[in-house]
Scaffold this active site. Structure first.
Site, PDB file in Angstrom:
ATOM      1  N   LYS A   1     -10.739  -1.095  -1.966  1.00 42.95           N
ATOM      2  CA  LYS A   1     -10.531  -1.876  -0.742  1.00 42.95           C
ATOM      3  C   LYS A   1     -11.750  -1.644   0.160  1.00 42.95           C
ATOM      4  O   LYS A   1     -12.282  -0.549   0.138  1.00 42.95           O
ATOM      5  CB  LYS A   1      -9.265  -1.399  -0.023  1.00 42.95           C
ATOM      6  CG  LYS A   1      -8.001  -1.559  -0.867  1.00 42.95           C
ATOM      7  CD  LYS A   1      -6.818  -0.841  -0.211  1.00 42.95           C
ATOM      8  CE  LYS A   1      -5.606  -0.854  -1.146  1.00 42.95           C
ATOM      9  NZ  LYS A   1      -4.452  -0.121  -0.622  1.00 42.95           N
TER      10      LYS A   1
ATOM     11  N   ASP B   1      -0.174   5.073   0.833  1.00 41.09           N
ATOM     12  CA  ASP B   1      -0.459   6.089   1.861  1.00 41.09           C
ATOM     13  C   ASP B   1      -0.395   5.503   3.271  1.00 41.09           C
ATOM     14  O   ASP B   1      -1.172   4.605   3.606  1.00 41.09           O
ATOM     15  CB  ASP B   1      -1.857   6.682   1.626  1.00 41.09           C
ATOM     16  CG  ASP B   1      -1.961   7.428   0.298  1.00 41.09           C
ATOM     17  OD1 ASP B   1      -1.034   8.174  -0.028  1.00 41.09           O
ATOM     18  OD2 ASP B   1      -2.975   7.265  -0.408  1.00 41.09           O
TER      19      ASP B   1
ATOM     20  N   SER C   1      -2.623   0.705  -4.598  1.00 40.13           N
ATOM     21  CA  SER C   1      -3.096   1.892  -3.887  1.00 40.13           C
ATOM     22  C   SER C   1      -4.539   2.243  -4.230  1.00 40.13           C
ATOM     23  O   SER C   1      -4.960   2.104  -5.378  1.00 40.13           O
ATOM     24  CB  SER C   1      -2.196   3.086  -4.231  1.00 40.13           C
ATOM     25  OG  SER C   1      -2.700   4.258  -3.639  1.00 40.13           O
ATOM     26  N   ALA C   2      -5.246   2.722  -3.231  1.00 38.61           N
ATOM     27  CA  ALA C   2      -6.629   3.181  -3.424  1.00 38.61           C
ATOM     28  C   ALA C   2      -6.680   4.621  -3.905  1.00 38.61           C
ATOM     29  O   ALA C   2      -7.750   5.179  -4.117  1.00 38.61           O
ATOM     30  CB  ALA C   2      -7.399   3.038  -2.119  1.00 38.61           C
TER      31      ALA C   2
ATOM     32  N   GLU D   1       0.204  -3.192   4.596  1.00 36.61           N
ATOM     33  CA  GLU D   1      -0.902  -2.229   4.722  1.00 36.61           C
ATOM     34  C   GLU D   1      -0.926  -1.511   6.072  1.00 36.61           C
ATOM     35  O   GLU D   1      -0.480  -2.059   7.078  1.00 36.61           O
ATOM     36  CB  GLU D   1      -2.223  -3.000   4.623  1.00 36.61           C
ATOM     37  CG  GLU D   1      -2.857  -2.996   3.256  1.00 36.61           C
ATOM     38  CD  GLU D   1      -3.445  -1.648   2.843  1.00 36.61           C
ATOM     39  OE1 GLU D   1      -3.524  -0.727   3.686  1.00 36.61           O
ATOM     40  OE2 GLU D   1      -3.822  -1.504   1.672  1.00 36.61           O
ATOM     41  N   ASP D   2      -1.512  -0.324   6.085  1.00 34.51           N
ATOM     42  CA  ASP D   2      -1.727   0.379   7.369  1.00 34.51           C
ATOM     43  C   ASP D   2      -3.229   0.548   7.650  1.00 34.51           C
ATOM     44  O   ASP D   2      -3.595   1.170   8.642  1.00 34.51           O
ATOM     45  CB  ASP D   2      -1.063   1.755   7.360  1.00 34.51           C
ATOM     46  CG  ASP D   2      -1.809   2.730   6.465  1.00 34.51           C
ATOM     47  OD1 ASP D   2      -2.186   2.339   5.344  1.00 34.51           O
ATOM     48  OD2 ASP D   2      -2.023   3.874   6.892  1.00 34.51           O
TER      49      ASP D   2
ATOM     50  N   ASP E   1       0.881  -1.162   0.000  1.00 31.17           N
ATOM     51  CA  ASP E   1       0.000   0.000   0.000  1.00 31.17           C
ATOM     52  C   ASP E   1       0.926   1.221   0.000  1.00 31.17           C
ATOM     53  O   ASP E   1       2.113   1.108   0.349  1.00 31.17           O
ATOM     54  CB  ASP E   1      -0.866  -0.049   1.269  1.00 31.17           C
ATOM     55  CG  ASP E   1      -1.643   1.234   1.476  1.00 31.17           C
ATOM     56  OD1 ASP E   1      -2.275   1.705   0.524  1.00 31.17           O
ATOM     57  OD2 ASP E   1      -1.612   1.769   2.602  1.00 31.17           O
TER      58      ASP E   1
ATOM     59  N   THR F   1       1.453  10.166   3.844  1.00 25.03           N
ATOM     60  CA  THR F   1       0.352  10.894   3.213  1.00 25.03           C
ATOM     61  C   THR F   1      -0.988  10.630   3.899  1.00 25.03           C
ATOM     62  O   THR F   1      -1.932  11.394   3.706  1.00 25.03           O
ATOM     63  CB  THR F   1       0.238  10.508   1.727  1.00 25.03           C
ATOM     64  OG1 THR F   1       0.618   9.141   1.604  1.00 25.03           O
ATOM     65  CG2 THR F   1       1.133  11.366   0.853  1.00 25.03           C
TER      66      THR F   1
ATOM     67  N   LYS G   1      -9.198   5.123   6.259  1.00 20.01           N
ATOM     68  CA  LYS G   1      -7.920   4.724   5.660  1.00 20.01           C
ATOM     69  C   LYS G   1      -8.149   3.616   4.632  1.00 20.01           C
ATOM     70  O   LYS G   1      -8.848   2.647   4.907  1.00 20.01           O
ATOM     71  CB  LYS G   1      -6.943   4.252   6.740  1.00 20.01           C
ATOM     72  CG  LYS G   1      -6.350   5.408   7.530  1.00 20.01           C
ATOM     73  CD  LYS G   1      -5.261   4.950   8.467  1.00 20.01           C
ATOM     74  CE  LYS G   1      -4.659   6.124   9.210  1.00 20.01           C
ATOM     75  NZ  LYS G   1      -3.770   5.669  10.295  1.00 20.01           N
TER      76      LYS G   1
HETATM   77  C1  BG6 Z   1      -5.938   5.745   0.074  1.00 19.43           C
HETATM   78  C2  BG6 Z   1      -5.950   6.503   1.373  1.00 19.43           C
HETATM   79  O1  BG6 Z   1      -4.647   5.294  -0.199  1.00 19.43           O
HETATM   80  O2  BG6 Z   1      -6.371   6.572  -1.000  1.00 19.43           O
HETATM   81  C3  BG6 Z   1      -7.308   7.128   1.618  1.00 19.43           C
HETATM   82  O3  BG6 Z   1      -5.647   5.584   2.422  1.00 19.43           O
HETATM   83  C4  BG6 Z   1      -7.708   7.968   0.413  1.00 19.43           C
HETATM   84  O4  BG6 Z   1      -7.239   7.921   2.779  1.00 19.43           O
HETATM   85  C5  BG6 Z   1      -7.684   7.113  -0.829  1.00 19.43           C
HETATM   86  O5  BG6 Z   1      -9.011   8.510   0.588  1.00 19.43           O
HETATM   87  C6  BG6 Z   1      -8.075   7.873  -2.089  1.00 19.43           C
HETATM   88  O6  BG6 Z   1      -7.102   8.820  -2.390  1.00 19.43           O
HETATM   89  P1  BG6 Z   1      -7.215   9.907  -3.534  1.00 19.43           P
HETATM   90  O7  BG6 Z   1      -5.812  10.439  -3.633  1.00 19.43           O
HETATM   91  O8  BG6 Z   1      -7.639   9.199  -4.778  1.00 19.43           O
HETATM   92  O9  BG6 Z   1      -8.201  10.910  -3.093  1.00 19.43           O
HETATM   93 MG    MG Z   2      -2.742   3.189   3.560  1.00 13.01          MG
END
Ligand code: BG6
Ligand code: MG
Length: 220
Positions: free
Chosen positions: A146, A10, A115-116, A170-171, A8, A16, A44
């Site tokens: 996720k 962030d 990553s999300a 992951e966190d 992951d 971040t 998260k």
């Molecule tokens: C994830 C974060 O990686 O990305 C979330 O843990 C965040 O907090 C999500 O909302 C979406 O991020 P972004 O940059 O697409 O708004």
């Molecule tokens: Mg994370």
């Protein structure tokens, strides 16, 4: 056998997660919602729009905004987030993570990012890590966020490896759920009590040990 590590971004590679929190908190305040650090734990790993929905729920304001207004609120949060991450540089890689990533590469294992975030490429570039990873899968490439396993499974697929031969890091609770749903070995970063489903938990990134993780993986 172990083939790959899938990370992951962030809150694991860089902090971040804190900037996402600050940007959401400012947005929430704008619309009269008190949004705490504790509330943020649930967000998260969750996509941008889903995060907004949860904040509206917390504030009892579900139904107060049209879809267009919600798009505008999410865009405002993202603008703030982009300002906060403008100064990110390689020195913002969390303690121990650069060494960990380079050990994985030295051992000949594959490296993936799941990553999300739609900002994952920007952040990875700013950290100087974009080209170190064999595959980066972000929120723009998957349909299901996720805790759905899609993002981890997609990364494994692109790496050409069986998910059971992968270790996910992951966190987020939703993230650990996604890793386990993918049949991967899950390493969580954060307080032990928050991650009953993880195979291993480290409180901080600086505690992460490659040898320890690999030996636990082999026993599993
Ligand atoms: C994830 C974060 O990686 O990305 C979330 O843990 C965040 O907090 C999500 O909302 C979406 O991020 P972004 O940059 O697409 O708004
Ligand atoms: Mg994370």
């Amino acid at each position: 056998p172990l083939n790959a590590f899938i990370f992951d971004l962030d809150g694991v590679i860089t902090d971040t997660a804190e900037y996402h929190f600050l940007a959401w908190q400012a947005l929430a305040e704008d619309i009269g919602i008190t949004f705490t650090r504790e509330d943020n734990e649930e967000l998260k790993g969750i996509s941008r729009m889903e995060s907004l929905e949860k904040i509206l729920e917390i504030g009892g304001r579900t139904g107060d905004f049209s879809n267009e207004e919600k798009e505008a609120l999410a865009a405002k949060k993202n603008d703030h987030y982009l300002t906060l991450i403008q100064k990110i540089s390689p020195s913002d890689i969390l303690p121990g993570m650069k060494e960990f990533i380079f050990t994985i590469k030295e051992k000949g294992l594959k490296l993936g990012l799941a990553s999300a975030s739609k900002n994952a490429f920007t952040v990875m570039e700013a950290l100087g890590l974009k080209d170190e990873f064999d595959i980066i899968v972000d929120a723009k490439t998957v349909i299901n966020g996720k805790p759905h396993p899609e993002v981890f499974l997609t990364a494994a697929k692109h790496l050409g490896v069986d998910p059971v031969t992968c270790i996910g890091v992951e966190d987020a609770v939703a993230g650990v759920e996604a890793i386990k749903g993918s049949n991967m070995f899950a390493v969580a970063i954060g307080p032990k009590e928050a991650f009953p489903k993880a195979d291993m938990v480290y409180e901080k990134t600086e505690d992460v040990s490659f040898d320890e993780i690999v030996s636990k993986f082999q026993q599993s």
